[in-house]
Design a protein around this motif. Structure first.
Motif, PDB file in Angstrom:
ATOM      1  N   TRP A 204     -40.880 -43.148   4.102  1.00  0.00           N
ATOM      2  CA  TRP A 204     -38.961 -42.275   3.334  1.00  0.00           C
ATOM      3  C   TRP A 204     -39.650 -41.734   1.727  1.00  0.00           C
ATOM      4  CZ3 TRP A 204     -37.517 -46.520   5.890  1.00  0.00           C
ATOM      5  CH2 TRP A 204     -37.231 -47.633   4.946  1.00  0.00           C
ATOM      6  N   ASP A 205     -39.090 -41.328   1.152  1.00  0.00           N
ATOM      7  CA  ASP A 205     -39.574 -41.174  -0.585  1.00  0.00           C
ATOM      8  C   ASP A 205     -38.212 -41.423  -0.704  1.00  0.00           C
ATOM      9  OD1 ASP A 205     -42.135 -40.119  -0.410  1.00  0.00           O
ATOM     10  OD2 ASP A 205     -41.568 -37.693  -0.054  1.00  0.00           O
ATOM     11  N   TYR A 206     -37.918 -42.220  -2.161  1.00  0.00           N
ATOM     12  CA  TYR A 206     -36.579 -42.042  -2.677  1.00  0.00           C
ATOM     13  C   TYR A 206     -36.385 -41.302  -3.879  1.00  0.00           C
ATOM     14  CZ  TYR A 206     -38.128 -46.904  -0.422  1.00  0.00           C
ATOM     15  OH  TYR A 206     -38.301 -48.327  -0.096  1.00  0.00           O
ATOM     16  N   ILE A 207     -35.268 -41.338  -4.118  1.00  0.00           N
ATOM     17  CA  ILE A 207     -34.085 -40.883  -5.186  1.00  0.00           C
ATOM     18  C   ILE A 207     -33.775 -41.487  -5.991  1.00  0.00           C
ATOM     19  CG2 ILE A 207     -32.659 -39.619  -6.319  1.00  0.00           C
ATOM     20  CD1 ILE A 207     -31.983 -38.438  -3.215  1.00  0.00           C
ATOM     21  N   TYR A 208     -34.263 -41.649  -7.118  1.00  0.00           N
ATOM     22  CA  TYR A 208     -34.587 -42.213  -8.487  1.00  0.00           C
ATOM     23  C   TYR A 208     -33.157 -41.806  -9.238  1.00  0.00           C
ATOM     24  CZ  TYR A 208     -39.004 -43.895  -6.147  1.00  0.00           C
ATOM     25  OH  TYR A 208     -40.020 -44.138  -6.000  1.00  0.00           O
ATOM     26  N   GLU A 209     -32.728 -42.829  -9.924  1.00  0.00           N
ATOM     27  CA  GLU A 209     -31.524 -42.513 -10.786  1.00  0.00           C
ATOM     28  C   GLU A 209     -31.773 -43.918 -11.837  1.00  0.00           C
ATOM     29  OE1 GLU A 209     -29.902 -40.282 -12.209  1.00  0.00           O
ATOM     30  OE2 GLU A 209     -29.492 -39.214  -9.709  1.00  0.00           O
ATOM     31  N   PRO A 210     -31.713 -43.390 -13.487  1.00  0.00           N
ATOM     32  CA  PRO A 210     -31.920 -42.107 -13.933  1.00  0.00           C
ATOM     33  C   PRO A 210     -33.237 -41.573 -13.781  1.00  0.00           C
ATOM     34  CG  PRO A 210     -32.399 -43.532 -15.910  1.00  0.00           C
ATOM     35  CD  PRO A 210     -31.963 -43.953 -14.868  1.00  0.00           C
ATOM     36  N   GLU A 211     -34.739 -42.507 -13.862  1.00  0.00           N
ATOM     37  CA  GLU A 211     -35.728 -41.305 -13.442  1.00  0.00           C
ATOM     38  C   GLU A 211     -36.956 -42.129 -12.763  1.00  0.00           C
ATOM     39  OE1 GLU A 211     -37.173 -41.824 -18.389  1.00  0.00           O
ATOM     40  OE2 GLU A 211     -37.467 -39.850 -17.052  1.00  0.00           O
ATOM     41  N   ALA A 212     -38.212 -42.185 -12.824  1.00  0.00           N
ATOM     42  CA  ALA A 212     -38.171 -43.300 -11.872  1.00  0.00           C
ATOM     43  C   ALA A 212     -39.057 -44.144 -12.320  1.00  0.00           C
ATOM     44  CB  ALA A 212     -39.563 -42.121 -10.990  1.00  0.00           C
ATOM     45  N   LYS A 213     -40.048 -44.112 -13.235  1.00  0.00           N
ATOM     46  CA  LYS A 213     -40.723 -44.471 -13.932  1.00  0.00           C
ATOM     47  C   LYS A 213     -40.256 -45.949 -14.494  1.00  0.00           C
ATOM     48  CE  LYS A 213     -44.106 -44.308 -18.124  1.00  0.00           C
ATOM     49  NZ  LYS A 213     -43.912 -46.091 -18.614  1.00  0.00           N
ATOM     50  N   PRO A 214     -38.745 -46.478 -15.245  1.00  0.00           N
ATOM     51  CA  PRO A 214     -38.121 -47.190 -15.237  1.00  0.00           C
ATOM     52  C   PRO A 214     -38.160 -48.097 -14.062  1.00  0.00           C
ATOM     53  CG  PRO A 214     -36.397 -45.421 -16.254  1.00  0.00           C
ATOM     54  CD  PRO A 214     -38.041 -44.882 -15.555  1.00  0.00           C
ATOM     55  N   VAL A 215     -37.600 -47.536 -13.298  1.00  0.00           N
ATOM     56  CA  VAL A 215     -37.226 -48.084 -12.290  1.00  0.00           C
ATOM     57  C   VAL A 215     -38.507 -48.400 -11.433  1.00  0.00           C
ATOM     58  CG1 VAL A 215     -36.335 -48.085  -9.694  1.00  0.00           C
ATOM     59  CG2 VAL A 215     -35.069 -46.581 -11.902  1.00  0.00           C
ATOM     60  N   VAL A 216     -39.428 -47.717 -11.631  1.00  0.00           N
ATOM     61  CA  VAL A 216     -40.647 -47.860 -10.421  1.00  0.00           C
ATOM     62  C   VAL A 216     -41.379 -49.285 -11.601  1.00  0.00           C
ATOM     63  CG1 VAL A 216     -42.717 -47.620  -9.441  1.00  0.00           C
ATOM     64  CG2 VAL A 216     -41.215 -45.869  -9.541  1.00  0.00           C
ATOM     65  N   ASP A 217     -41.620 -48.550 -12.490  1.00  0.00           N
ATOM     66  CA  ASP A 217     -41.947 -50.605 -13.811  1.00  0.00           C
ATOM     67  C   ASP A 217     -41.405 -50.609 -13.382  1.00  0.00           C
ATOM     68  OD1 ASP A 217     -43.886 -48.442 -14.367  1.00  0.00           O
ATOM     69  OD2 ASP A 217     -43.221 -48.076 -16.408  1.00  0.00           O
ATOM     70  N   GLN A 218     -39.646 -51.557 -13.173  1.00  0.00           N
ATOM     71  CA  GLN A 218     -39.290 -52.411 -13.339  1.00  0.00           C
ATOM     72  C   GLN A 218     -39.533 -53.372 -11.799  1.00  0.00           C
ATOM     73  OE1 GLN A 218     -37.981 -54.622 -15.196  1.00  0.00           O
ATOM     74  NE2 GLN A 218     -37.705 -53.192 -17.132  1.00  0.00           N
ATOM     75  N   LEU A 219     -39.370 -52.739 -11.308  1.00  0.00           N
ATOM     76  CA  LEU A 219     -39.746 -52.597  -9.337  1.00  0.00           C
ATOM     77  C   LEU A 219     -41.144 -53.628  -8.843  1.00  0.00           C
ATOM     78  CD1 LEU A 219     -38.853 -52.766  -6.475  1.00  0.00           C
ATOM     79  CD2 LEU A 219     -40.351 -50.953  -6.208  1.00  0.00           C
ATOM     80  N   MET A 220     -41.906 -52.968  -9.838  1.00  0.00           N
ATOM     81  CA  MET A 220     -43.787 -53.521  -9.930  1.00  0.00           C
ATOM     82  C   MET A 220     -43.642 -55.325 -10.409  1.00  0.00           C
ATOM     83  SD  MET A 220     -45.213 -51.498  -7.295  1.00  0.00           S
ATOM     84  CE  MET A 220     -43.705 -51.500  -7.130  1.00  0.00           C
ATOM     85  N   MET A 221     -42.916 -54.860 -11.714  1.00  0.00           N
ATOM     86  CA  MET A 221     -43.132 -55.878 -12.357  1.00  0.00           C
ATOM     87  C   MET A 221     -41.798 -56.783 -11.799  1.00  0.00           C
ATOM     88  SD  MET A 221     -44.296 -57.805 -15.043  1.00  0.00           S
ATOM     89  CE  MET A 221     -45.075 -56.738 -15.885  1.00  0.00           C
TER      90      MET A 221
END
Length: 288
Positions: A204-221
């Motif tokens: 499934w895909d995700y809905i990001y708040e506020p946007e994808a970049k900061p959320v994914v960056d933090q998750l990967m780190m």
């Protein structure tokens, strides 16, 4: 045959050694329980964030993190080596370093350059001896791993991956199976691959708040940091278990050596008494 005094000195020396190994066994047993508790506490978080990363690798977000992008050509490889700071833990470090060196030789055969980051004094010293390209290292971790002390070392390798200096990043450590068994392993950290993480049952895909970049960056780190922390926790639990078993074996061997030396001492003592009796009897017979 050695004299009685020399044998007594050896017995005393082995007894003192056995006292030391017995004390070290008890200390390792106490530390092992605490290390196992920390290792087991870190596993659920690592598994959960691993599942999230697996789902994310199969999703189609508007932003694709560099850690999720597979390089077409792999010319440079990074390896994080996790070892202990102290010895006297059996073949723990030897087995893990042998596995790492064999893998490094395979990479060299394929024409890949290798950069190494060492966590633990034993791995750092060994990699320097074999002439590896050590980019960063940390020693003196103590009995409790702290993520803030590890971040600087692994950040060097993560920055190298993002800048393109390395195309793949691996970590080698000793995985805790049980008290009597620890297994050296090498796992791929980057790029993150859903197939290696375990394909999720549903995508499934995700809905990001506020946007994808900061959320994914933090998750990967957080994902990479949790994997490294879990590897260090597993290695520390393996270290204390291996040390306890090694010290118990040393204590048992010392006990057996003491028994053998006492047997030799008694034989030497009996031989000396028999000799004295023979001399007395011989002298009395001569006088008579």
């Amino acid at each position: 045959m050695a004299g009685s005094k020399e044998i007594r000195t050896k017995i005393k020396s082995v007894e003192n050694t056995r006292k030391i190994t017995k004390a070290m066994e008890m200390v390792a047993a106490s530390k092992m329980r605490k290390a196992q508790d920390r290792m087991r506490a870190s596993r659920p978080y690592a598994e959960k964030i691993r599942n999230v990363a697996a789902h994310l690798s199969f999703a189609n977000p508007e932003y694709k993190h560099p850690y999720l992008i597979k390089r077409d050509v792999v010319k440079n490889v990074g390896l994080i080596v996790v070892s202990s700071d102290k010895g006297l833990c059996g073949g723990l470090n030897t087995n893990m370093l042998r596995l790492s060196v064999n893998q490094m030789k395979n990479w060299e055969t394929e024409g890949k350059a290798i950069a190494v980051s060492a966590i633990g004094n034993k791995g750092f010293s060994f990699m320097n001896r074999v002439g590896a390209d050590v980019k960063s290292h940390i020693t003196g971790l103590g009995d409790v791993p702290h993520l803030e002390t590890l971040i600087g070392t692994i950040k060097v390798m993560l920055d190298a991956y993002e800048s393109g200096e390395i195309d793949q990043l691996f970590i080698s450590y000793t995985k805790f199976i049980n008290t009597m068994k620890q297994e050296p392993v090498i796992e791929q950290l980057l790029p993150l691959s859903g197939e290696k993480l375990g394909s999720p049952t549903g995508h499934w895909d995700y809905i990001y708040e506020p946007e994808a970049k900061p959320v994914v960056d933090q998750l990967m780190m957080r994902y990479v940091e949790s994997l490294v922390y879990n590897a260090v926790a597993e290695n520390m639990a393996s270290e204390q278990s291996s040390r306890m078993v090694a010290m118990k074996s040393a204590s048992d061997n010392a006990k057996q050596v003491i028994g053998d030396l006492k047997l030799v001492y008694n034989k030497a003592r009996q031989a000396a008494i028999t000799k004295e009796i023979s001399e007395i009897v011989g002298g009395a017979a001569a006088v008579a």
